[in-house]
Scaffold this motif. Structure first.
Motif, PDB file in Angstrom:
ATOM      1  N   ARG A   1      38.574  36.805 -29.440  1.00  0.00           N
ATOM      2  CA  ARG A   1      38.440  35.663 -30.707  1.00  0.00           C
ATOM      3  C   ARG A   1      38.149  36.612 -31.943  1.00  0.00           C
ATOM      4  NH1 ARG A   1      35.320  30.194 -28.931  1.00  0.00           N
ATOM      5  NH2 ARG A   1      36.287  29.881 -26.876  1.00  0.00           N
TER       6      ARG A   1
ATOM      7  N   HIS B   1      37.234  27.807 -34.690  1.00  0.00           N
ATOM      8  CA  HIS B   1      36.017  28.228 -33.863  1.00  0.00           C
ATOM      9  C   HIS B   1      35.854  26.717 -33.215  1.00  0.00           C
ATOM     10  CE1 HIS B   1      35.285  32.317 -34.450  1.00  0.00           C
ATOM     11  NE2 HIS B   1      35.256  32.200 -35.653  1.00  0.00           N
TER      12      HIS B   1
ATOM     13  N   ALA C   1      38.323  25.738 -30.894  1.00  0.00           N
ATOM     14  CA  ALA C   1      38.166  26.524 -29.543  1.00  0.00           C
ATOM     15  C   ALA C   1      37.256  26.007 -28.792  1.00  0.00           C
ATOM     16  CB  ALA C   1      37.931  27.890 -30.019  1.00  0.00           C
TER      17      ALA C   1
ATOM     18  N   ALA D   1      40.894  28.011 -26.589  1.00  0.00           N
ATOM     19  CA  ALA D   1      41.485  29.061 -27.603  1.00  0.00           C
ATOM     20  C   ALA D   1      42.828  28.920 -27.788  1.00  0.00           C
ATOM     21  CB  ALA D   1      40.793  30.453 -26.906  1.00  0.00           C
TER      22      ALA D   1
ATOM     23  N   ALA E   1      44.141  28.854 -31.516  1.00  0.00           N
ATOM     24  CA  ALA E   1      44.896  29.750 -32.033  1.00  0.00           C
ATOM     25  C   ALA E   1      46.262  29.475 -32.689  1.00  0.00           C
ATOM     26  CB  ALA E   1      45.176  31.022 -31.176  1.00  0.00           C
TER      27      ALA E   1
END
Length: 253
Positions: free
Chosen positions: A29, A50, A53, A58, A62
């Protein structure tokens, strides 16, 4: 860990032998965030990444951050999700021109999924192969790519290779979402079970028809056609032999 299939090892460019280290690393990350910050991500966008996630995954985080920072990527995905055929072309162009490894990896992931959605497993295999060779270890989608790569091979059909790749997926990604692991286990069982010869021929013919629709009449397509004809001829001969034996047996009673 044992590489279960030589084809998969070749795709990953790792030795097909016992005790080969896992060629996949956990998604980094912090490295991802630093790279996207360098491309222009704001502090607010990073904070959102963050939080998402932690709350979702994640992969989802992303994906949202990449769409926020790279307009061309966001536009290509919008076309794809809107069933606009230009979406595939936009993703392909983005893969060819982008110098950003995370954008390229995510674009290849979605392009491979798009090929599967339009019943082009051969195209999906090519795209996922390129991902595994050039783009692994920068995206949280590595496990999903291996799963869909195996699924695409199963639909080509390349049964033995598909089963090997899916076994690798189960071994290498124990923390993958349960829906993928359960689907992989079911596919492996189906691929390793005895198959009706006529079903196998139908699967092979499906692949031939897809190649012909794409005007691919090269040596590989011709080989598959000849293989289908040979298998059909063998079945016909077996049926004829069974009929002769049955007829002979009936006359002797």
């Amino acid at each position: 860990m044992i590489r279960a299939v030589a084809l998969f090892a070749a795709v990953l460019a790792v030795p097909a032998q016992d005790d080969t280290p896992n060629p996949f690393r956990p998604f980094d990350r912090e490295a991802f965030v630093k790279a996207i910050q360098a491309a222009g991500a704001t502090d607010a966008q990073v904070q959102r990444f963050h939080a998402q996630a932690a709350e979702e995954s994640a992969g989802a985080a992303a994906e949202e951050l990449l769409r926020a920072v790279f307009p061309k990527y966001a536009a290509a995905l919008a076309e794809l999700e809107g069933a606009d055929p230009r979406g595939v072309l936009s993703l392909a162009a983005l893969i060819a021109e982008s110098q950003q490894p995370h954008v390229r990896a995510h674009a290849r992931y979605w392009l491979g999924r798009a090929f599967l959605d339009v019943d082009d497993p051969e195209g999906a295999v090519e795209v996922f192969t390129e991902y595994l060779r050039h783009d692994r270890n920068v995206s949280p989608f590595d496990g999903e790519v291996v799963f869909f790569y195996g699924s695409a091979l199963a639909r080509v059909p390349e049964r033995e290779a598909a089963a090997g790749v899916l076994r690798e997926f189960v071994q290498l990604f124990p923390d993958a979402p349960e829906r993928y692991r359960a689907s992989a286990a079911q596919l492996i069982a189906e691929l390793e079970s005895k198959i009706n010869p006529l079903h196998e021929i139908a699967d092979t013919m499906g692949g031939v028809e897809r190649r012909i629709r794409k005007t691919d009449t090269g040596e590989e397509t011709q080989r598959r056609q000849e293989d289908v004809i040979a298998k059909l001829q063998k079945i016909i001969e077996q049926v004829e032999e069974m009929e002769k034996q049955s007829s002979g047996g009936g006359g002797g009673n």
